[in-house]
Write a protein that holds these residues in place. Structure first.
Motif, mmCIF file in Angstrom:
data_model
loop_
_atom_site.group_PDB
_atom_site.id
_atom_site.type_symbol
_atom_site.label_atom_id
_atom_site.label_comp_id
_atom_site.label_asym_id
_atom_site.label_seq_id
_atom_site.Cartn_x
_atom_site.Cartn_y
_atom_site.Cartn_z
ATOM 1 N N GLU A 434 -3.665 5.435 16.511
ATOM 2 C CA GLU A 434 -2.604 6.054 15.829
ATOM 3 C C GLU A 434 -1.606 4.988 15.235
ATOM 4 O O GLU A 434 -1.091 5.388 14.041
ATOM 5 C CB GLU A 434 -1.616 6.798 16.981
ATOM 6 N N ILE A 435 -1.461 3.798 15.600
ATOM 7 C CA ILE A 435 -1.063 2.592 14.709
ATOM 8 C C ILE A 435 -1.700 2.549 13.488
ATOM 9 O O ILE A 435 -1.064 2.212 12.449
ATOM 10 C CB ILE A 435 -1.017 1.559 15.734
ATOM 11 N N ASP A 436 -3.106 2.407 13.404
ATOM 12 C CA ASP A 436 -3.705 2.155 12.310
ATOM 13 C C ASP A 436 -3.562 3.166 11.320
ATOM 14 O O ASP A 436 -3.427 3.066 10.202
ATOM 15 C CB ASP A 436 -5.254 2.055 12.751
ATOM 16 N N GLN A 437 -3.577 4.389 11.669
ATOM 17 C CA GLN A 437 -3.417 5.548 10.964
ATOM 18 C C GLN A 437 -1.797 5.557 10.454
ATOM 19 O O GLN A 437 -1.879 5.846 9.128
ATOM 20 C CB GLN A 437 -3.495 6.875 11.760
ATOM 21 N N ALA A 438 -0.956 5.423 11.248
ATOM 22 C CA ALA A 438 0.405 5.138 10.755
ATOM 23 C C ALA A 438 0.659 3.906 9.590
ATOM 24 O O ALA A 438 0.951 4.058 8.458
ATOM 25 C CB ALA A 438 1.489 4.719 11.861
ATOM 26 N N LEU A 439 -0.103 2.652 9.833
ATOM 27 C CA LEU A 439 -0.174 1.895 8.818
ATOM 28 C C LEU A 439 -0.939 2.085 7.552
ATOM 29 O O LEU A 439 -0.549 1.738 6.465
ATOM 30 C CB LEU A 439 -0.814 0.512 9.468
ATOM 31 N N GLN A 440 -2.086 3.035 7.790
ATOM 32 C CA GLN A 440 -2.610 3.531 6.642
ATOM 33 C C GLN A 440 -1.868 4.286 5.787
ATOM 34 O O GLN A 440 -1.758 4.379 4.345
ATOM 35 C CB GLN A 440 -3.775 4.039 6.861
ATOM 36 N N VAL A 441 -0.830 5.367 6.396
ATOM 37 C CA VAL A 441 -0.078 6.165 5.697
ATOM 38 C C VAL A 441 1.055 5.175 4.768
ATOM 39 O O VAL A 441 1.253 5.472 3.676
ATOM 40 C CB VAL A 441 0.631 7.141 6.649
ATOM 41 N N ALA A 442 1.910 4.430 5.589
ATOM 42 C CA ALA A 442 2.578 3.262 4.915
ATOM 43 C C ALA A 442 2.060 2.509 3.839
ATOM 44 O O ALA A 442 2.634 2.538 2.614
ATOM 45 C CB ALA A 442 3.272 2.456 5.851
ATOM 46 N N GLY A 443 0.885 1.988 4.128
ATOM 47 C CA GLY A 443 0.291 1.236 2.974
ATOM 48 C C GLY A 443 -0.169 2.278 1.741
ATOM 49 O O GLY A 443 -0.310 1.540 0.694
ATOM 50 N N SER A 444 -0.307 3.416 1.856
ATOM 51 C CA SER A 444 -0.668 4.190 0.868
ATOM 52 C C SER A 444 0.399 4.677 -0.233
ATOM 53 O O SER A 444 0.219 5.244 -1.193
ATOM 54 C CB SER A 444 -1.386 5.571 1.302
ATOM 55 N N LEU A 445 1.554 4.368 0.273
ATOM 56 C CA LEU A 445 2.813 5.104 -0.460
ATOM 57 C C LEU A 445 3.438 3.776 -1.276
ATOM 58 O O LEU A 445 3.291 2.740 -0.987
ATOM 59 C CB LEU A 445 3.861 5.453 0.542
ATOM 60 N N PRO A 446 4.033 4.264 -2.519
ATOM 61 C CA PRO A 446 4.698 3.365 -3.326
ATOM 62 C C PRO A 446 6.073 2.907 -2.997
ATOM 63 O O PRO A 446 6.441 3.462 -1.888
ATOM 64 C CB PRO A 446 4.694 4.196 -4.766
ATOM 65 N N ALA A 447 6.300 1.751 -3.469
ATOM 66 C CA ALA A 447 7.732 1.264 -3.064
ATOM 67 C C ALA A 447 8.647 2.372 -3.158
ATOM 68 O O ALA A 447 8.883 3.228 -4.168
ATOM 69 C CB ALA A 447 7.936 0.134 -3.891
ATOM 70 N N GLY A 448 9.668 2.082 -2.146
ATOM 71 C CA GLY A 448 10.761 3.260 -2.112
ATOM 72 C C GLY A 448 10.961 3.894 -0.774
ATOM 73 O O GLY A 448 10.515 3.433 0.197
ATOM 74 N N LEU A 449 11.870 4.975 -0.547
ATOM 75 C CA LEU A 449 12.216 5.334 0.662
ATOM 76 C C LEU A 449 11.227 5.773 1.617
ATOM 77 O O LEU A 449 11.374 5.589 2.747
ATOM 78 C CB LEU A 449 13.447 6.431 0.381
#
Length: 507
Positions: A434-449
């Protein structure tokens, strides 16, 4: 164009004497102070905390020394606001979800006078991309680099990466002369950079010498050179500032700051967290209830007040006040496991001596844990002697002072490195899908809110695991003599001396 982002080893008297010999030198060898007063008048004398760990290869943390000395440069850099700014590249654009094009600065040459061109850039970045282990900024990344004519390169990632350009600001991806890369795999940075100062000599783990590079593409350095001395002992570094044997001093220990002229001491909140890593894979800390008992035993305020003399901020999470958006977006952590009764469980608590405060933190933590019912053994060594054991999971608990946005200006790389299943700096031995998945989600998003919210969601999961217990956020305490002008106070610890830093006459 798209823009993205107290363990003294020597007496003070002996240390000051040694530093005098090492600093007052315009050559590779120490000479007496009296003979070099005029010769070194406009050279900057620098006392650094950590000696080189890997021969100053740019693929290691030693790269940050090359960056702080302004000898090695990257294609792009981060400005004070964390946005991308030009360096060896003047323009950049994302031409597809996985491809970025960088237009190279003209009229640049390496310190060995070899040409700076697309071929040289491709060589440097390919070496980093194929290295084993990779620079941590490339954890989980597969890159290919190709020339686009003589004056541009295209960098391609195996999967979409909205922060690929930010990754290229890491000093570990500095561009060096092709001559720096030797057949045996060694990378020699001497006379190999492009910055305003040329590295001319390195004396093992004791000193380094840099001179002004008169053919620099930008503004010429005002100082004629930099004389670096590596001084792991904090008391000795403070003594060097007090006795005018250093113009700039890294990481003044908090215990020494009150003993110095206040006008020479400068504090900067920084993205550096003092964290207790607990071994989730081996030993007693595999049990979440035991980790919860450790968390409940820690008195952060006592450590901040007594060890750091209130020159630090009590941690509420992994990310501190240097990232003001973190506190605004942080949600309460839900701990679902009740703390166990330690019942005298024996644990090994380890840390290193290179950061002066950490052994004292270990003493206070041991007292707090003993009071809670643990039996604590301590293992305290120099970092170079303890890092491999920490990464191999040989300790139950490890105290680490960790920069959280050192590489890309974004904490995802740090979180992936430290807390993902395949992270290269996973001292906690943590592996939770679940932590790896959360980091993958965060890493896929562009800079911003939205990216910031995803980062805080990942932080919440990491904190809930009790694999890492943040204790405090440090402030960098930098010493600067009255002679120095223009020293850089950088929370990211990437820059320290640049073309505008110089020494003035003080009578």
């Amino acid at each position: 164009m798209k823009l993205l982002k107290q363990w003294p080893l020597l007496s003070v008297a002996i240390s000051a004497s040694l530093l005098s010999g090492c600093f007052d030198s315009t050559s590779d060898k120490p000479v007496s102070q009296a003979s070099t007063t005029e010769a070194t008048q406009d050279r900057i004398k620098l006392a650094m905390l950590l000696p080189p760990r890997s021969g100053l290869t740019p693929l290691s943390d030693d790269a940050f020394k090359l960056s702080r000395w302004s000898t090695a440069e990257t294609l792009v850099i981060l400005d004070q606001a964390g946005n991308l700014a030009p360096a060896l590249a003047t323009k950049w654009e994302q031409i597809s979800p996985t491809e970025w094009r960088f237009e190279l600065r003209p009229n640049v040459q390496f310190h060995d006078h070899s040409p700076f061109n697309a071929k040289a850039v491709v060589n440097s970045l390919q070496v980093a991309a194929k290295a084993t282990p990779k620079p941590r900024i490339l954890d989980g990344m597969n890159l290919t680099i190709k020339a686009d004519g003589e004056h541009a390169v295209i960098v391609t990632s195996s999967k979409p990466d909205p922060l690929l350009a930010q990754r290229l600001t890491s000093p570990q991806l500095s561009i060096l002369s092709p001559n720096a890369y030797q057949a045996n795999g060694v990378i020699n940075p001497i006379t190999a950079g492009t910055g305003p100062f040329v590295l001319t000599a390195v004396n093992g783990t004791s000193s380094a010498t840099l001179n002004r590079f008169n053919d620099y593409w930008g503004e010429k350095a005002q100082a004629s050179g930099i004389d670096v001395n590596f001084v792991p002992d904090g008391i000795a570094r403070a003594a060097a500032l007090r006795t005018d044997n250093a113009d700039i001093v890294e990481a003044i220990p908090v215990s020494q700051a009150p003993l110095l002229d206040p006008s020479l001491v400068h504090e900067v909140p920084m993205p550096r967290t003092n964290t207790l890593y607990l071994n989730t894979r081996y030993g007693v800390m595999k049990d979440p209830a035991v980790r919860a008992a450790v968390r409940e035993a820690i008195n952060r305020e006592q450590i901040v007040n007594n060890v750091y003399e209130k020159r630090a901020d009590i941690a509420q999470g992994l990310l501190g006040p240097a990232l003001p958006w973190a506190a605004k977006l942080r949600q309460p952590v839900e701990h679902t496991v009740a703390p166990a009764d330690p019942k005298g469980i024996t644990i090994t608590l380890a840390t290193f001596t290179d950061r002066t405060e950490l052994p004292e933190v270990a003493v206070y933590l041991a007292q707090q844990l003993n009071k809670a019912g643990f039996t604590v053994k301590q293992d305290v060594r120099e970092y170079s002697q303890i890092e491999s054991d920490a990464l191999a999971g040989k300790f139950d608990a490890f105290i680490l002072s960790r920069a959280t946005v050192l590489d890309s200006g974004d904490p995802v790389a740090y979180m992936y490195s430290d807390f993902s299943c395949k992270g290269s700096f996973n001292i906690a031995q943590l592996c939770q899908p679940e932590i790896d998945q959360a980091l993958q989600v965060a890493g896929s998003l562009p800079a911003g809110l939205e990216r910031q919210k995803a980062i805080m969601a990942a932080e919440n999961l990491i904190l809930a695991s009790d694999a890492a217990i943040p204790m405090l956020h440090e402030r960098v305490i930098q010493g600067e003599s009255k002679r120095v002008v223009g020293a850089i106070r950088d929370p990211r610890e990437r820059t320290l001396i640049d073309s505008h830093t110089y020494i003035k006459n003080v009578k």
